[in-house]
Design a protein around this motif. Structure first.
Motif, mmCIF file in Angstrom:
data_model
loop_
_atom_site.group_PDB
_atom_site.id
_atom_site.type_symbol
_atom_site.label_atom_id
_atom_site.label_comp_id
_atom_site.label_asym_id
_atom_site.label_seq_id
_atom_site.Cartn_x
_atom_site.Cartn_y
_atom_site.Cartn_z
ATOM 1 N N ILE A 1 -8.540 -35.602 22.451
ATOM 2 C CA ILE A 1 -7.641 -35.500 23.605
ATOM 3 C C ILE A 1 -6.561 -34.428 23.416
ATOM 4 C CG2 ILE A 1 -6.048 -37.351 22.927
ATOM 5 C CD1 ILE A 1 -6.309 -38.179 26.011
ATOM 6 N N TYR A 2 -6.270 -34.061 22.159
ATOM 7 C CA TYR A 2 -5.281 -32.991 21.924
ATOM 8 C C TYR A 2 -5.942 -31.631 21.698
ATOM 9 C CZ TYR A 2 -1.740 -36.592 21.537
ATOM 10 O OH TYR A 2 -0.886 -37.634 21.814
ATOM 11 N N GLY B 1 4.523 -40.242 23.477
ATOM 12 C CA GLY B 1 3.484 -39.225 23.322
ATOM 13 C C GLY B 1 3.081 -38.605 24.639
ATOM 14 N N SER C 1 -8.946 -38.938 15.344
ATOM 15 C CA SER C 1 -8.547 -37.948 16.343
ATOM 16 C C SER C 1 -8.265 -36.623 15.652
ATOM 17 C CB SER C 1 -7.323 -38.409 17.140
ATOM 18 O OG SER C 1 -6.203 -38.623 16.309
ATOM 19 N N GLY D 1 -8.205 -43.216 31.907
ATOM 20 C CA GLY D 1 -7.570 -42.784 30.668
ATOM 21 C C GLY D 1 -8.530 -42.868 29.496
ATOM 22 N N ALA D 2 -8.265 -42.016 28.492
ATOM 23 C CA ALA D 2 -9.087 -42.052 27.277
ATOM 24 C C ALA D 2 -8.944 -43.401 26.578
ATOM 25 C CB ALA D 2 -8.675 -40.921 26.342
ATOM 26 N N LYS D 3 -7.839 -44.072 26.832
ATOM 27 C CA LYS D 3 -7.641 -45.396 26.239
ATOM 28 C C LYS D 3 -8.732 -46.342 26.737
ATOM 29 C CE LYS D 3 -3.360 -47.275 25.051
ATOM 30 N NZ LYS D 3 -2.005 -47.726 25.361
ATOM 31 N N SER E 1 -4.646 -36.157 29.943
ATOM 32 C CA SER E 1 -3.246 -36.573 29.793
ATOM 33 C C SER E 1 -2.382 -35.535 29.096
ATOM 34 C CB SER E 1 -3.157 -37.876 28.992
ATOM 35 O OG SER E 1 -3.566 -38.954 29.788
ATOM 36 N N LYS E 2 -2.881 -35.005 27.993
ATOM 37 C CA LYS E 2 -2.024 -34.171 27.146
ATOM 38 C C LYS E 2 -2.081 -32.699 27.567
ATOM 39 C CE LYS E 2 -1.846 -38.079 24.925
ATOM 40 N NZ LYS E 2 -0.727 -38.965 24.736
ATOM 41 N N ARG F 1 -4.065 -40.967 34.713
ATOM 42 C CA ARG F 1 -4.999 -41.882 34.071
ATOM 43 C C ARG F 1 -6.473 -41.488 34.231
ATOM 44 N NH1 ARG F 1 -3.409 -42.516 30.797
ATOM 45 N NH2 ARG F 1 -4.361 -44.440 30.087
ATOM 46 N N ILE F 2 -6.808 -40.327 33.707
ATOM 47 C CA ILE F 2 -8.229 -39.956 33.670
ATOM 48 C C ILE F 2 -8.618 -39.542 32.245
ATOM 49 C CG2 ILE F 2 -10.023 -38.352 34.483
ATOM 50 C CD1 ILE F 2 -9.191 -40.204 36.712
ATOM 51 N N ASN G 1 -3.132 -37.521 16.358
ATOM 52 C CA ASN G 1 -1.906 -38.241 16.658
ATOM 53 C C ASN G 1 -1.879 -39.399 15.654
ATOM 54 O OD1 ASN G 1 0.156 -39.792 17.623
ATOM 55 N ND2 ASN G 1 -0.743 -40.219 19.623
ATOM 56 N N ASP H 1 -12.125 -38.361 18.833
ATOM 57 C CA ASP H 1 -11.120 -38.367 19.907
ATOM 58 C C ASP H 1 -10.468 -36.982 19.934
ATOM 59 O OD1 ASP H 1 -8.820 -38.684 21.442
ATOM 60 O OD2 ASP H 1 -8.312 -40.650 20.603
ATOM 61 N N LEU I 1 -12.017 -45.548 25.040
ATOM 62 C CA LEU I 1 -12.102 -46.137 23.693
ATOM 63 C C LEU I 1 -12.351 -47.644 23.763
ATOM 64 C CD1 LEU I 1 -9.146 -44.084 22.213
ATOM 65 C CD2 LEU I 1 -11.498 -44.010 21.359
HETATM 66 C C1 LIG Z 1 -5.154 -39.850 20.020
HETATM 67 C C2 LIG Z 1 -5.057 -40.421 21.387
HETATM 68 N N1 LIG Z 1 -6.172 -40.903 21.964
HETATM 69 C C3 LIG Z 1 -6.147 -41.434 23.187
HETATM 70 C C4 LIG Z 1 -4.976 -41.519 23.910
HETATM 71 C C5 LIG Z 1 -5.018 -42.152 25.270
HETATM 72 O O1 LIG Z 1 -4.874 -41.207 26.263
HETATM 73 P P1 LIG Z 1 -4.944 -41.563 27.808
HETATM 74 O O2 LIG Z 1 -3.599 -41.242 28.351
HETATM 75 O O3 LIG Z 1 -6.001 -40.661 28.374
HETATM 76 O O4 LIG Z 1 -5.306 -42.991 27.934
HETATM 77 C C6 LIG Z 1 -3.792 -41.062 23.356
HETATM 78 C C7 LIG Z 1 -2.511 -41.182 24.078
HETATM 79 O O5 LIG Z 1 -1.439 -41.163 23.528
HETATM 80 C C8 LIG Z 1 -3.826 -40.476 22.062
HETATM 81 O O6 LIG Z 1 -2.717 -40.014 21.484
#
Ligand SMILES: Cc1ncc(COP(=O)(O)O)c(C=O)c1O
Length: 394
Positions: free
Chosen positions: A206-207, A39, A171, A99-101, A236-237, A245-246, A175, A204, A104
């Motif tokens: 992020i996209y 991804g 999200s 990162g958004a990870k 990221s996207k 990683r932000i 995704n 979420d 979360l």
């Molecule tokens: C829906 C969704 N949320 C969060 C993330 C995490 O993104 P990041 O790279 O900022 O940790 C991803 C990454 O694939 C994602 O697809």
């Protein structure tokens, strides 16, 4: 003998990363694998952002950063939220993470007690379920249908709520399905939540910018939802910055402070150079990265056209992100050279072995009938990959 914790033993390995590792292994053996499992945009980070990072190195940004992010980055995030989403956050409501990870993971850690339920409309992003479980929460998976574009209906939401429901995570753009909730659809979900004022929404986004229909809607845009929604986003996207990683959140102040406290004991502030670069990225007009969205749109048309030519693939039309999520259950029960395809994982492995194309099983996203195909690859690769898939399935 070392005894690992139940925590890690009970955790699933990220299926997307596992598939990428398997594809790498086969590549190393000399196989010509086309990777459509990961991804991440297949573009370089734009030069104007890289220049800002180089400048930051030369300006000696090398010290620990504030746990919740540089104030100039928070300024840029606040400007972005206002400009793109019409959301008004204060500095105390923003937390920058690795990162958004991590955003979360912070949210789960500060909000979940043992047994708290989190509603996850399926398909969901691969890590949601394990992040929830790691924090002793209980994922409540709610199946959506391809006919409804994989979107949660208000009735389904209402039926999934119990006295233990703490949050709902989704999200949009999604995704893996590419579905985008409209403002009206979010309002209908918000109307259900009005009856349950203690449930927090984790949106979420992020996209956000990889949207082919125009018009991104945020749950926090509704006045009655702002104080109970955590908006998650990152670079990221949209900016092709996965490795930098932000990620960040805009959240009710109490939650933001708690995330700050949690992060302060675990990783501290995010990387200094990456943060400086993201200030430049977020202050730029989104039009500077529109060329990537335009290219993804062309590829979406390409892959949908090619897939429609393969009997047995049923696909919704993704409105954002860069994935298609076809239902491949038509192939379940079939056997080739003694190898039986019983589910999406078998199917995905079959494609890896017989078409040399890496995809991801839908099981990782809570949907056992589908596979995720990423079109963050060149048009030539997409054409070749789908040709191979077609041949392998004939
Ligand atoms: C829906 C969704 N949320 C969060 C993330 C995490 O993104 P990041 O790279 O900022 O940790 C991803 C990454 O694939 C994602 O697809």
């Amino acid at each position: 003998m070392t005894q690992l914790s139940d925590r890690v033993l009970n955790m699933a390995t990220s299926a997307t990363l596992a598939m990428a590792a398997k594809a790498r292994e086969l590549k190393a053996e000399g196989k010509d694998i086309i990777g459509l499992s990961l991804g991440e945009p297949d573009f370089n980070t734009p030069d104007f952002i890289k220049d800002a990072a180089i400048q930051a190195v030369n300006d000696n940004y090398n010290s620990y950063t504030p746990v919740d992010g540089y104030v100039e980055l928070k300024d840029a995030i606040i400007t972005k939220f206002k400009r793109d989403n019409n959301l008004s956050y204060k500095h105390s409501q923003i937390v920058v993470s690795t990162g958004a990870k991590q955003s979360l993971a912070n949210i789960a850690a500060v909000l979940l007690n043992k047994g708290d339920e989190v509603i996850l409309p399926c398909p969901y992003w691969v890590s949601y379920s394990d992040i929830v479980k790691l924090n002793e929460g209980v994922p409540v998976e709610v199946n959506t249908s391809i006919e409804n574009d994989f979107k949660l209906t208000p009735q389904q939401l209402e039926a999934a709520i119990t006295p233990k429901t703490k949050m709902i995570w989704y999200s949009s753009p999604c995704n893996p399905s590419g579905s985008v909730y409209s403002k009206e659809e979010l309002r209908a979900l918000a109307d259900v939540l009005q009856k349950y004022p203690n449930i927090i929404v984790v949106s979420d986004e992020i996209y956000e910018h990889i949207n082919f229909i125009g018009g991104h809607a945020s749950m926090a845009q509704f006045d009655d939802m702002f104080d109970r929604t955590v908006t998650v986003n990152g670079v990221s996207k949209a900016f092709a910055m996965t490795g930098w990683r932000i990620g960040y959140i805009g959240a009710p102040e109490k939650i933001a402070r708690a995330c700050n406290k949690m992060q302060g004991q675990i990783t501290s502030g995010a990387n200094c150079i990456a943060q400086r670069a993201v200030i430049t990225a977020l202050n730029a007009s989104p039009s500077r990265v529109q060329f990537m969205v335009d290219e993804f749109k062309v590829r979406r048309e390409l892959i949908l056209g090619l897939l429609s030519d393969i009997e047995g693939f049923k696909t919704n039309v993704p409105e954002g992100a860069f994935y298609v999520f076809p239902d491949v259950s038509h192939f379940f029960g079939k056997t080739f050279k003694g190898q039986k395809i019983d589910n999406a994982t078998d199917f995905s492995l079959y494609l890896l072995e017989h078409a040399n194309v890496a995809t991801v099983t839908g099981i990782a996203f809570g949907n056992p009938d589908c596979i995720r195909i990423s079109y963050a690859a060149s048009q030539e690769q997409i054409i070749e990959a789908i040709k191979r898939i077609k041949e392998a399935l004939s």
